[in-house]
Scaffold this active site. Structure first.
Site: not given
Length: 449
Positions: A297, A346, A355, A373, A379
């Site tokens: 990713h 964030e 999501y 966060h 996280h």
């Protein structure tokens, strides 16, 4: 809700292009030719420059527009202080920065008659508006169109609708923003928000720092991410109600406080303009997602729509990031966002759907809600998402059932007291990571398979 406003919004024309030197006139001949400030401006108008950056900033960064208006902006009475409502501004000193992961449900229903300004609710932020550094996260929930006019001297406003369409009447003309769009109102530009539905709800990033710009593409090349031509600026349109209407309330946000004055004319009286300090709207579904076609990713920076650069290259005062519909095809790859600790902070919001790294539903990450966060808080996917993704068959997968975004900033976001103790703050957000079991087995290379 106004049927006339909806009809107006859906029939608007636009100028396309990000950062362009646009020009527009609502009356032919209103723009002077060959100069900005002739001895007598055409049609008896007043020439005025609106500077969003210092005169001497590099040409590539300079933002300014010339406005040709019925009355000069200087023609107004004194402003007086008015209540700030739930709007707060940096520096945020009433709370200590919180390292915990936090998540909120949507704002409660407001009272009838709440307009966009009255419906603004500050979650937190960083920096110092008087020093033009940092940002603030606001949410809004409105039930009525504005009759007054608003401007923000502290920063530009990136509006992210989540529910209900908006017609934005600005000094430069009209813009139409629906859920799935973002609208940018530059620093100091006056505007009015009219609702196109029974109510409107969404998010606002107030950027105190350098104006948002498109990120550099580097090795991506000349194309990709947000395309400049998809940003739409308004064409000139003006209000001329002098002598036919009562006083117009103008609210100015200045160094964290709201100030008000009663004008004897509408300040949205610009008949023509040219320049690049302009409002715009952008459809997030036009974002050209760049992602892996092999494995892993990519870092979420690949989803950056807009960035406000700082004095350190690559370290943004604030980035605006969108997680738009896309294909996932990575081989031997955990496809949701990975577990992560980040030097950046964030704030994430959800416009629609779900999501892909968080479960939705009651008490989860839902449209209109948000999570914070702060820097170095751990996280990533919740237990349900991890279990599902770890065992999924890795076929090409279309992710198109949600639209999420993130305000990512270089400094911790300090909460306002009302955000820290809000009833819609979820009390057990940490529980989403409970039950992530130990799978380590020294005698097996792949204990999960």
């Amino acid at each position: 809700m106004s049927g006339d406003a909806r009809k107006t919004a859906e029939g608007l024309a636009h100028l396309s292009g990000f950062g362009n030197e646009h020009s527009s006139e609502a009356v032919a001949g209103a723009l002077p030719e060959g100069r900005n400030s002739p001895q007598r401006a055409p049609l008896g108008l007043y020439a005025e420059q609106l500077s969003g950056t210092a005169f001497t900033e590099p040409r590539a960064h300079n933002r300014r527009s010339w406005l040709y208006r019925i009355r000069p902006s200087a023609a107004h009475p004194a402003f007086t202080r008015t209540g700030n409502g739930s709007i707060r501004t940096a520096p945020f000193t009433q709370s200590a920065p919180d390292p915990n992961r936090l998540r909120w449900n949507p704002l409660p229903e407001p009272e009838a008659g709440t307009d966009f300004v009255a419906g603004l609710w500050t979650l937190g932020g960083n920096g110092d508006a008087t020093q033009r550094t940092g940002m603030a996260v606001h949410l809004y929930h409105a039930t009525a169109s504005m009759e007054r006019v608003f401007s923000d001297a502290d920063g530009e406003l990136l509006i992210v609708p989540e529910r209900g369409g908006l017609l934005l009447r600005t000094e430069f003309g009209l813009l139409h923003a629906e859920p799935g769009h973002v609208a940018l109102i530059p620093r100091g530009v006056r505007f009015r928000v009219e609702l196109l539905d029974d109510d409107a709800r969404g998010y606002v990033c107030e950027n105190y720092g350098a104006p948002f710009q498109l990120p550099d593409l580097g090795p991506i090349g000349a194309n990709g991410l947000a395309n400049a031509r998809d940003f739409l600026a308004p064409v000139a349109a003006y209000e001329d109600d002098e002598g036919t209407a009562g006083p117009v309330e103008v609210v100015n946000k200045f160094c964290g406080n709201l100030w008000t004055a009663a004008y004897d004319h509408s300040p949205l009286d610009v008949v023509a303009w040219h320049g690049n300090h302009v409002p715009y709207v952008y459809d997030l579904r036009r974002f050209n997602v760049i992602g892996t076609i092999s494995y892993d990713h990519p870092d979420p920076s690949i989803f950056t729509v807009l960035t406000s650069p700082s004095d350190t290259p690559g370290l943004a005062g604030v980035d605006f990031v969108v997680f738009a519909p896309r294909w996932l095809v990575g081989e031997d790859t955990f496809r949701p966002p990975y577990f992560h600790r980040n030097v950046m902070s964030e704030y994430m919001g959800l416009i629609e759907g779900a999501y892909d790294a968080k479960a939705a539903g009651q008490g989860g990450f839902v449209p209109g809600g948000g999570s914070l966060h702060n820097m170095m808080s751990a996280h990533g996917p919740d237990r349900e998402t991890f279990d599902r993704a770890s065992g999924a068959e890795l076929r090409p997968q279309r992710v198109d059932d949600g639209l999420a975004f993130m305000f990512e900033t270089r400094w911790p976001v300090t909460l306002t007291p009302h955000a820290a103790r809000a009833e819609h703050l979820q009390p057990r957000y940490d529980d989403v990571w409970q039950g992530l079991e130990r799978h380590f087995a020294p005698s097996s290379r792949h204990p999960l398979h």
